[in-house]
Design a protein around this motif. Structure first.
Motif, PDB file in Angstrom:
ATOM      1  N   TYR A 254      24.699  23.655  27.719  1.00 36.30           N
ATOM      2  CA  TYR A 254      24.161  23.402  29.057  1.00 36.30           C
ATOM      3  C   TYR A 254      25.189  22.683  29.934  1.00 36.30           C
ATOM      4  CZ  TYR A 254      19.691  24.123  26.602  1.00 36.30           C
ATOM      5  OH  TYR A 254      18.661  24.614  25.840  1.00 36.30           O
ATOM      6  N   ALA A 255      26.067  21.909  29.282  1.00 33.16           N
ATOM      7  CA  ALA A 255      27.051  21.139  30.045  1.00 33.16           C
ATOM      8  C   ALA A 255      28.017  22.038  30.807  1.00 33.16           C
ATOM      9  CB  ALA A 255      27.820  20.204  29.107  1.00 33.16           C
ATOM     10  N   PHE A 256      28.233  23.277  30.345  1.00 32.58           N
ATOM     11  CA  PHE A 256      29.083  24.205  31.091  1.00 32.58           C
ATOM     12  C   PHE A 256      28.511  24.415  32.494  1.00 32.58           C
ATOM     13  CE2 PHE A 256      30.362  25.146  26.792  1.00 32.58           C
ATOM     14  CZ  PHE A 256      31.675  25.552  26.886  1.00 32.58           C
ATOM     15  N   ALA A 257      27.194  24.624  32.571  1.00 35.18           N
ATOM     16  CA  ALA A 257      26.558  24.827  33.872  1.00 35.18           C
ATOM     17  C   ALA A 257      26.591  23.544  34.699  1.00 35.18           C
ATOM     18  CB  ALA A 257      25.121  25.302  33.686  1.00 35.18           C
ATOM     19  N   ALA A 258      26.393  22.393  34.044  1.00 38.71           N
ATOM     20  CA  ALA A 258      26.433  21.125  34.773  1.00 38.71           C
ATOM     21  C   ALA A 258      27.818  20.868  35.360  1.00 38.71           C
ATOM     22  CB  ALA A 258      26.024  19.987  33.843  1.00 38.71           C
ATOM     23  N   VAL A 259      28.864  21.149  34.589  1.00 33.65           N
ATOM     24  CA  VAL A 259      30.240  20.985  35.082  1.00 33.65           C
ATOM     25  C   VAL A 259      30.500  21.942  36.243  1.00 33.65           C
ATOM     26  CG1 VAL A 259      32.670  21.320  34.480  1.00 33.65           C
ATOM     27  CG2 VAL A 259      31.157  20.084  32.916  1.00 33.65           C
ATOM     28  N   SER A 260      29.995  23.159  36.144  1.00 29.56           N
ATOM     29  CA  SER A 260      30.189  24.128  37.236  1.00 29.56           C
ATOM     30  C   SER A 260      29.522  23.652  38.517  1.00 29.56           C
ATOM     31  CB  SER A 260      29.641  25.499  36.826  1.00 29.56           C
ATOM     32  OG  SER A 260      28.222  25.531  36.852  1.00 29.56           O
ATOM     33  N   LEU A 261      28.398  22.949  38.380  1.00 28.94           N
ATOM     34  CA  LEU A 261      27.706  22.444  39.572  1.00 28.94           C
ATOM     35  C   LEU A 261      28.453  21.281  40.213  1.00 28.94           C
ATOM     36  CD1 LEU A 261      24.021  22.711  38.346  1.00 28.94           C
ATOM     37  CD2 LEU A 261      24.970  23.793  40.391  1.00 28.94           C
ATOM     38  N   VAL A 262      29.250  20.550  39.431  1.00 30.50           N
ATOM     39  CA  VAL A 262      30.099  19.510  40.029  1.00 30.50           C
ATOM     40  C   VAL A 262      31.061  20.143  41.023  1.00 30.50           C
ATOM     41  CG1 VAL A 262      31.894  17.802  39.555  1.00 30.50           C
ATOM     42  CG2 VAL A 262      29.894  17.959  38.064  1.00 30.50           C
ATOM     43  N   LEU A 263      31.664  21.270  40.638  1.00 30.61           N
ATOM     44  CA  LEU A 263      32.577  21.964  41.544  1.00 30.61           C
ATOM     45  C   LEU A 263      31.837  22.570  42.728  1.00 30.61           C
ATOM     46  CD1 LEU A 263      34.755  23.870  38.901  1.00 30.61           C
ATOM     47  CD2 LEU A 263      35.325  21.746  40.073  1.00 30.61           C
TER      48      LEU A 263
ATOM     49  N   GLY B  93      24.374  12.666  35.615  1.00 25.12           N
ATOM     50  CA  GLY B  93      25.722  12.301  35.182  1.00 25.12           C
ATOM     51  C   GLY B  93      26.631  11.905  36.329  1.00 25.12           C
ATOM     52  N   GLY B  94      26.403  12.484  37.483  1.00 27.78           N
ATOM     53  CA  GLY B  94      27.244  12.219  38.652  1.00 27.78           C
ATOM     54  C   GLY B  94      27.820  13.503  39.181  1.00 27.78           C
ATOM     55  N   ARG B  95      27.357  13.922  40.339  1.00 28.83           N
ATOM     56  CA  ARG B  95      27.771  15.229  40.840  1.00 28.83           C
ATOM     57  C   ARG B  95      29.208  15.256  41.351  1.00 28.83           C
ATOM     58  NH1 ARG B  95      26.563  16.378  46.537  1.00 28.83           N
ATOM     59  NH2 ARG B  95      25.981  14.493  47.641  1.00 28.83           N
ATOM     60  N   MET B  96      29.896  14.116  41.275  1.00 30.21           N
ATOM     61  CA  MET B  96      31.306  14.073  41.642  1.00 30.21           C
ATOM     62  C   MET B  96      32.188  13.827  40.419  1.00 30.21           C
ATOM     63  SD  MET B  96      31.359  14.623  44.895  1.00 30.21           S
ATOM     64  CE  MET B  96      33.011  14.103  45.364  1.00 30.21           C
ATOM     65  N   SER B  97      31.615  13.942  39.230  1.00 31.55           N
ATOM     66  CA  SER B  97      32.365  13.653  38.012  1.00 31.55           C
ATOM     67  C   SER B  97      32.171  14.770  37.003  1.00 31.55           C
ATOM     68  CB  SER B  97      31.908  12.314  37.411  1.00 31.55           C
ATOM     69  OG  SER B  97      32.506  12.109  36.148  1.00 31.55           O
ATOM     70  N   LEU B  98      33.261  15.426  36.612  1.00 34.17           N
ATOM     71  CA  LEU B  98      33.187  16.492  35.619  1.00 34.17           C
ATOM     72  C   LEU B  98      32.747  15.961  34.265  1.00 34.17           C
ATOM     73  CD1 LEU B  98      36.552  18.258  36.554  1.00 34.17           C
ATOM     74  CD2 LEU B  98      34.267  19.133  37.030  1.00 34.17           C
ATOM     75  N   ILE B  99      33.321  14.835  33.854  1.00 34.89           N
ATOM     76  CA  ILE B  99      32.959  14.244  32.568  1.00 34.89           C
ATOM     77  C   ILE B  99      31.575  13.615  32.638  1.00 34.89           C
ATOM     78  CG2 ILE B  99      33.568  12.405  30.944  1.00 34.89           C
ATOM     79  CD1 ILE B  99      36.479  13.034  31.487  1.00 34.89           C
ATOM     80  N   GLY B 100      31.236  13.038  33.770  1.00 32.57           N
ATOM     81  CA  GLY B 100      29.901  12.464  33.941  1.00 32.57           C
ATOM     82  C   GLY B 100      28.805  13.498  33.777  1.00 32.57           C
ATOM     83  N   ALA B 101      29.069  14.731  34.214  1.00 32.57           N
ATOM     84  CA  ALA B 101      28.075  15.797  34.062  1.00 32.57           C
ATOM     85  C   ALA B 101      27.787  16.079  32.595  1.00 32.57           C
ATOM     86  CB  ALA B 101      28.566  17.063  34.754  1.00 32.57           C
ATOM     87  N   VAL B 102      28.801  15.954  31.731  1.00 30.68           N
ATOM     88  CA  VAL B 102      28.598  16.163  30.295  1.00 30.68           C
ATOM     89  C   VAL B 102      27.733  15.045  29.722  1.00 30.68           C
ATOM     90  CG1 VAL B 102      29.730  16.416  28.059  1.00 30.68           C
ATOM     91  CG2 VAL B 102      30.818  17.337  30.115  1.00 30.68           C
ATOM     92  N   TYR B 103      28.036  13.797  30.111  1.00 31.74           N
ATOM     93  CA  TYR B 103      27.222  12.681  29.634  1.00 31.74           C
ATOM     94  C   TYR B 103      25.788  12.787  30.138  1.00 31.74           C
ATOM     95  CZ  TYR B 103      31.418  10.289  27.966  1.00 31.74           C
ATOM     96  OH  TYR B 103      32.556   9.956  27.272  1.00 31.74           O
ATOM     97  N   GLY B 104      25.625  13.211  31.381  1.00 34.22           N
ATOM     98  CA  GLY B 104      24.278  13.398  31.921  1.00 34.22           C
ATOM     99  C   GLY B 104      23.500  14.442  31.140  1.00 34.22           C
ATOM    100  N   THR B 105      24.159  15.531  30.773  1.00 37.03           N
ATOM    101  CA  THR B 105      23.519  16.578  29.981  1.00 37.03           C
ATOM    102  C   THR B 105      23.095  16.055  28.626  1.00 37.03           C
ATOM    103  OG1 THR B 105      24.912  18.230  31.078  1.00 37.03           O
ATOM    104  CG2 THR B 105      23.797  18.902  29.062  1.00 37.03           C
ATOM    105  N   LEU B 106      23.984  15.321  27.959  1.00 36.57           N
ATOM    106  CA  LEU B 106      23.656  14.773  26.641  1.00 36.57           C
ATOM    107  C   LEU B 106      22.518  13.761  26.731  1.00 36.57           C
ATOM    108  CD1 LEU B 106      27.258  14.253  25.182  1.00 36.57           C
ATOM    109  CD2 LEU B 106      25.596  15.983  24.483  1.00 36.57           C
ATOM    110  N   LEU B 107      22.575  12.883  27.717  1.00 35.81           N
ATOM    111  CA  LEU B 107      21.562  11.837  27.852  1.00 35.81           C
ATOM    112  C   LEU B 107      20.177  12.437  28.082  1.00 35.81           C
ATOM    113  CD1 LEU B 107      20.791   8.835  28.170  1.00 35.81           C
ATOM    114  CD2 LEU B 107      21.325   9.058  30.605  1.00 35.81           C
ATOM    115  N   ILE B 108      20.085  13.371  29.025  1.00 36.56           N
ATOM    116  CA  ILE B 108      18.787  13.956  29.346  1.00 36.56           C
ATOM    117  C   ILE B 108      18.231  14.738  28.156  1.00 36.56           C
ATOM    118  CG2 ILE B 108      17.601  15.632  30.803  1.00 36.56           C
ATOM    119  CD1 ILE B 108      18.174  13.035  32.191  1.00 36.56           C
TER     120      ILE B 108
END
Length: 383
Positions: free
Chosen positions: A47-56, A296-311
């Motif tokens: 799922y983090a792939f999609a979250a990272v794509s949304l950061v961009l 995770g933070g929509r301005m952070s690529l790594i934050g999106a991964v942590y957000g995915t894991l946390l949720i």
């Protein structure tokens, strides 16, 4: 080296965050978790792939898509079609009325393999389809919308509608897609048993390396001139347009990149979990992906991964006790983050992390003064 350090890793700060994430998913989780839990983490990371794509797309590009599940599902279904064909050899389906076709086609009285399924007998074609089909589909949607300057909430609604249409199409064409049950009973990849413990470990690490590669690609895009234009378009689109740039082409490009990243995640989901269904294509998973990114933070690529894991960790733990209340909790969490922490977990660290860093530096200096200077003094006294 400077190119890798600055453009792919994001400098000292970016490299530190990247290495911490890599250590967490490549070392800590495999050592501390059993295979069942590790496989769950692998599913979360898809799922983090999609979250990272949304950061961009959303965080830097200013374009909110509520249909990333479309591309996640297209990638997942492409991989599932290949695996299902391999599991539907004439030997494995000898008891069917028509051996050699997937079981759900036989149940729906199909007598031959549909023409668009035939190329998926090839793994090479399947990999190309995972990369190309979602990208082309995103280009068609993006060109139709952005060339007409459709954006903002209207674009978000349209992507949501497309997700609904695709879900209804998949469910309705049961004989071709497996319907509401999806494509299941996936066993081998070129004769290799994908349900074995060793395969699950391999897919987990492959998933991690691909995710880290996607993060590096995102960093490269954001540190380039195109990344600066993305921010400019988000904040002052008209100024960028009046400067002579074709804003629509830039939006189409980043939308296609986001679709490609999500599709890779969908393909890895099929390999990790062993099936694909329309429940991962529609509105609910698409909105969840936005929430992963926002937390995770929509301005952070790594934050999106942590957000995915946390949720997803929270979803697993909370839904075991209160399965009916999880969606309300996630919605409330999303509203709270938007209202009080608009930059998510990454924003909290940026705002308050320096206090922790300052205290750690003070503690380091105190330890050096207390234990570092003492041996020197003793040596001087001895002499």
């Amino acid at each position: 080296m400077s190119f890798v350090y600055e453009n792919l890793m994001g400098g000292k700060k970016g490299l530190t965050g990247f290495l911490i994430l890599a250590a967490l998913i490549l070392v800590v989780f495999p050592v501390c978790l059993d295979l069942f839990r590790l496989n769950l983490v692998g599913k979360y990371l898809t799922y983090a792939f999609a979250a990272v794509s949304l950061v961009l797309l959303w965080g830097y590009g200013g374009t909110l898509s509520l249909g990333q599940g479309i591309f996640f599902g297209l990638g997942g279904y492409a991989m599932a079609m290949f695996l299902k064909l391999e599991a539907s050899s004439p030997e494995n389906t000898a008891i069917q009325s028509t051996p050699g076709i997937p079981d759900f086609m036989d149940w729906n009285q199909l007598t031959e393999l549909p023409w668009f399924w035939v190329p998926f007998n090839s793994l090479t074609f399947t990999i190309l389809a995972i990369l190309i089909v979602p990208t082309v589909f995103a280009y068609v949607i993006g060109a139709a919308m952005f060339k007409r300057r459709v954006g903002g909430v209207y674009f978000a609604i349209i992507t949501q509608v497309v997700a609904v249409i695709l879900t209804v199409l998949i469910v309705g064409q049961q004989g071709f897609t497996g319907g509401i049950n999806g494509i299941t009973d996936l066993r081998t990849l070129n004769g290799w048993d994908i349900t074995s413990d060793s395969a699950k470990y391999i897919f987990y690490f492959l998933n991690c390396f691909l995710l880290l590669g996607v993060i590096m690609l995102g960093r490269f895009i954001l540190t380039s001139k195109f990344g600066r234009l993305l921010l400019a378009m988000r904040d002052k689109e008209d100024r960028v347009r009046f400067s002579g740039y074709d804003v629509s082409n830039f939006k189409i490009f980043i939308f296609c990149i986001a679709a490609l990243m999500s599709a890779i995640g969908g393909a890895m989901f099929t390999l990790q979990v062993g099936f694909m269904s329309p429940s991962f294509v529609g509105i609910v998973p698409s909105i969840e992906m936005v929430i992963f990114c926002a937390i995770g933070g929509r301005m952070s690529l790594i934050g999106a991964v942590y957000g995915t894991l946390l949720i997803n960790f929270g979803k697993t733990a909370f839904s075991e006790s209160f399965p009916q209340l999880w969606l309300f909790l996630m919605g409330g969490l999303f509203i709270a983050v938007v209202m009080f922490f608009p930059n998510g977990l990454a924003g909290i660290w940026q705002d308050y992390g320096h206090h922790l860093t300052t205290r750690l530096q003070r503690a380091k200096k105190w330890l050096l003064l207390k234990f570092g200077a003492q041996p020197k003094t003793l040596a001087e006294d001895a002499s």
